[in-house]
Design a protein around this motif. Structure first.
Motif, PDB file in Angstrom:
ATOM      1  N   ARG A 305      27.702  37.223  -0.156  1.00  0.00           N
ATOM      2  CA  ARG A 305      28.844  37.581   0.682  1.00  0.00           C
ATOM      3  C   ARG A 305      29.753  36.375   0.907  1.00  0.00           C
ATOM      4  O   ARG A 305      30.967  36.498   0.969  1.00  0.00           O
ATOM      5  N   VAL A 306      29.155  35.184   1.071  1.00  0.00           N
ATOM      6  CA  VAL A 306      29.931  33.959   1.268  1.00  0.00           C
ATOM      7  C   VAL A 306      29.342  32.874   0.394  1.00  0.00           C
ATOM      8  O   VAL A 306      28.149  32.557   0.496  1.00  0.00           O
ATOM      9  N   GLN A 307      30.151  32.310  -0.501  1.00  0.00           N
ATOM     10  CA  GLN A 307      29.691  31.222  -1.350  1.00  0.00           C
ATOM     11  C   GLN A 307      29.558  29.937  -0.517  1.00  0.00           C
ATOM     12  O   GLN A 307      30.382  29.663   0.351  1.00  0.00           O
ATOM     13  N   PRO A 308      28.525  29.123  -0.758  1.00  0.00           N
ATOM     14  CA  PRO A 308      28.373  27.874  -0.002  1.00  0.00           C
ATOM     15  C   PRO A 308      29.450  26.868  -0.372  1.00  0.00           C
ATOM     16  O   PRO A 308      30.040  26.928  -1.457  1.00  0.00           O
ATOM     17  N   ALA A 309      29.728  25.953   0.554  1.00  0.00           N
ATOM     18  CA  ALA A 309      30.716  24.904   0.315  1.00  0.00           C
ATOM     19  C   ALA A 309      30.349  23.671   1.121  1.00  0.00           C
ATOM     20  O   ALA A 309      29.646  23.753   2.135  1.00  0.00           O
ATOM     21  N   ASN A 310      30.793  22.519   0.641  1.00  0.00           N
ATOM     22  CA  ASN A 310      30.614  21.244   1.356  1.00  0.00           C
ATOM     23  C   ASN A 310      29.152  20.969   1.709  1.00  0.00           C
ATOM     24  O   ASN A 310      28.813  20.651   2.847  1.00  0.00           O
ATOM     25  N   ASN A 311      28.267  21.121   0.711  1.00  0.00           N
ATOM     26  CA  ASN A 311      26.830  20.850   0.879  1.00  0.00           C
ATOM     27  C   ASN A 311      26.162  21.787   1.879  1.00  0.00           C
ATOM     28  O   ASN A 311      25.170  21.421   2.529  1.00  0.00           O
ATOM     29  N   GLY A 312      26.681  23.000   1.983  1.00  0.00           N
ATOM     30  CA  GLY A 312      26.014  24.005   2.812  1.00  0.00           C
ATOM     31  C   GLY A 312      24.758  24.520   2.132  1.00  0.00           C
ATOM     32  O   GLY A 312      24.483  24.235   0.957  1.00  0.00           O
ATOM     33  N   THR A 313      23.980  25.298   2.841  1.00  0.00           N
ATOM     34  CA  THR A 313      22.729  25.841   2.297  1.00  0.00           C
ATOM     35  C   THR A 313      23.012  26.683   1.069  1.00  0.00           C
ATOM     36  O   THR A 313      23.844  27.591   1.117  1.00  0.00           O
ATOM     37  N   PRO A 314      22.333  26.387  -0.066  1.00  0.00           N
ATOM     38  CA  PRO A 314      22.597  27.155  -1.288  1.00  0.00           C
ATOM     39  C   PRO A 314      22.093  28.590  -1.174  1.00  0.00           C
ATOM     40  O   PRO A 314      21.307  28.926  -0.281  1.00  0.00           O
ATOM     41  N   CYS A 315      22.541  29.410  -2.111  1.00  0.00           N
ATOM     42  CA  CYS A 315      22.168  30.825  -2.089  1.00  0.00           C
ATOM     43  C   CYS A 315      20.723  31.008  -2.551  1.00  0.00           C
ATOM     44  O   CYS A 315      20.262  30.319  -3.473  1.00  0.00           O
ATOM     45  N   PRO A 316      19.991  31.939  -1.945  1.00  0.00           N
ATOM     46  CA  PRO A 316      18.626  32.249  -2.392  1.00  0.00           C
ATOM     47  C   PRO A 316      18.666  33.144  -3.625  1.00  0.00           C
ATOM     48  O   PRO A 316      19.737  33.504  -4.123  1.00  0.00           O
ATOM     49  N   GLU A 317      17.496  33.509  -4.115  1.00  0.00           N
ATOM     50  CA  GLU A 317      17.417  34.427  -5.257  1.00  0.00           C
ATOM     51  C   GLU A 317      18.060  35.757  -4.905  1.00  0.00           C
ATOM     52  O   GLU A 317      17.930  36.251  -3.781  1.00  0.00           O
ATOM     53  N   LEU A 318      18.741  36.313  -5.892  1.00  0.00           N
ATOM     54  CA  LEU A 318      19.469  37.562  -5.648  1.00  0.00           C
ATOM     55  C   LEU A 318      18.732  38.771  -6.208  1.00  0.00           C
ATOM     56  O   LEU A 318      19.176  39.909  -6.021  1.00  0.00           O
ATOM     57  N   GLU A 319      17.596  38.546  -6.894  1.00  0.00           N
ATOM     58  CA  GLU A 319      16.805  39.653  -7.449  1.00  0.00           C
ATOM     59  C   GLU A 319      15.338  39.394  -7.180  1.00  0.00           C
ATOM     60  O   GLU A 319      14.877  38.253  -7.236  1.00  0.00           O
ATOM     61  N   GLU A 320      14.617  40.450  -6.852  1.00  0.00           N
ATOM     62  CA  GLU A 320      13.191  40.326  -6.535  1.00  0.00           C
ATOM     63  C   GLU A 320      12.432  41.452  -7.213  1.00  0.00           C
ATOM     64  O   GLU A 320      12.891  42.595  -7.257  1.00  0.00           O
TER      65      GLU A 320
END
Length: 330
Positions: A305-320
């Protein structure tokens, strides 16, 4: 006896007149009397610090891109208030905060000046066509009208603005030489949108002016919601600098709100605000597939929904994936 009564009456009248004179000479609200020189001129410089680095969440890049409206302000006495935190805005300020229309607000300021003689001068500065940049103008104050207020609309936004309320440029017997203030976003309380590009959705009943913070309104959809921050970085800054008196008469700045020049500033020092990745909820599990007599596999997905920026927390896995007994074995 009659002479004594007459003398007492005269003494009482003198006392009452003295009290009345001392009362009417005091400003409203009990603030100190300004005894500085009759007039002072100031330059006012407004600097926008609304960058994608400092405010990465939902930063407006087009239709329209991040920008600032014209600045509109007044030099006034304590009898007048353009806006105040925790109070309701006027109809004129509502029009300005929601749509950038300044004429109703200017009429209100003019009416206050005529009725209460509380407004000495109105001043304006041109709009800034980007989130970072600066604009400037000049203003005049005198001891009876030493307070300054102004507003600048955040564009685009539902009804958000920055500004100052009743800054006193006088300090006892002298005019302040320089004042520098950081500015933060405020909600006018007339529109209930959460994001910069929210459609018009009137707040009924109208709310009071509130400061927007990193955690208030406490809603993930809020464009200024940064739960990792203790406070938002300043979105703008204003500087007042006293000018040397000139022998020529002061000419108030024109109220042309669009045609005068401004300056784009690209090299402003701005903080990097970390923006964490935000993902949706998981979808439902898909069908379980696999060979008969053996365990199969099913999967579910989610999206960013929101891409990370400026060393924010990266996205987790999107498929399980998970093991399961096949619904339709092959």
């Amino acid at each position: 006896m009659e002479n004594v009564s007459l003398a007492l009456s005269r003494a009482l009248w003198v006392f009452l007149l003295a009290m009345l004179g001392s009362t009417t000479s005091q400003p409203l609200g009990g603030e100190s009397v300004c005894t500085a020189r009759p007039l002072a001129r100031y330059s006012i410089t407004f600097i926008g610090k609304w960058s994608q680095t400092a405010f990465p969440k939902q930063y407006p890049l087009f239709r329209p891109p991040a920008q600032w409206s014209s600045l509109l302000g007044a030099a006034h006495s304590s009898d007048y208030s353009m806006w105040r935190k925790n109070e309701y805005v006027s109809n004129g300020l509502r029009d300005f905060a929601e749509r950038g229309e300044a004429w109703a607000l200017m009429k209100e300021i003019e009416a206050a000046g005529e009725k209460l003689q509380s407004v000495h001068a109105v001043f304006s500065a041109p709009a800034i066509p980007s989130g970072t940049g600066q604009t400037s103008t000049e203003l005049e104050v005198h001891p009876r009208h030493s307070l300054v207020s102004f507003v600048v609309r955040i564009v685009p936004s539902p009804d958000w603005f920055v500004g100052i309320d009743s800054l006193d440029l006088c300090e006892g017997g002298r005019w302040k030489e320089q004042v520098v203030l950081d500015l933060y976003p405020h909600d006018a309380g007339t529109d209930s949108g959460f994001t910069f590009s929210s459609p018009n959705f009137a707040t009924i009943p109208q709310d009071t002016v509130t400061e927007i913070t990193a955690s208030s309104p406490s809603h993930p959809a809020n464009s200024f919601y940064y739960p990792r921050l203790k406070s938002l970085p300043p979105i703008a800054k204003v500087t007042f600098v006293r000018l040397q008196q000139s022998p020529r008469a002061f000419a108030p700045p024109s109220l042309d709100l669009a045609s005068r020049g401004n300056e784009i500033v690209d090299s402003l020092s701005v903080p990097e605000t970390p923006l964490d990745c935000e993902v949706s909820l998981w979808s439902s599990w898909g069908l379980c597939g696999g060979p008969c007599g053996k365990l199969g596999a099913k999967s579910r997905t989610r999206y960013v929904r929101v891409q990370p920026a400026n060393n924010g927390t990266p996205c987790p896995e999107l498929e399980e994936e998970a093991e399961c007994a096949p619904d339709n074995c092959v």
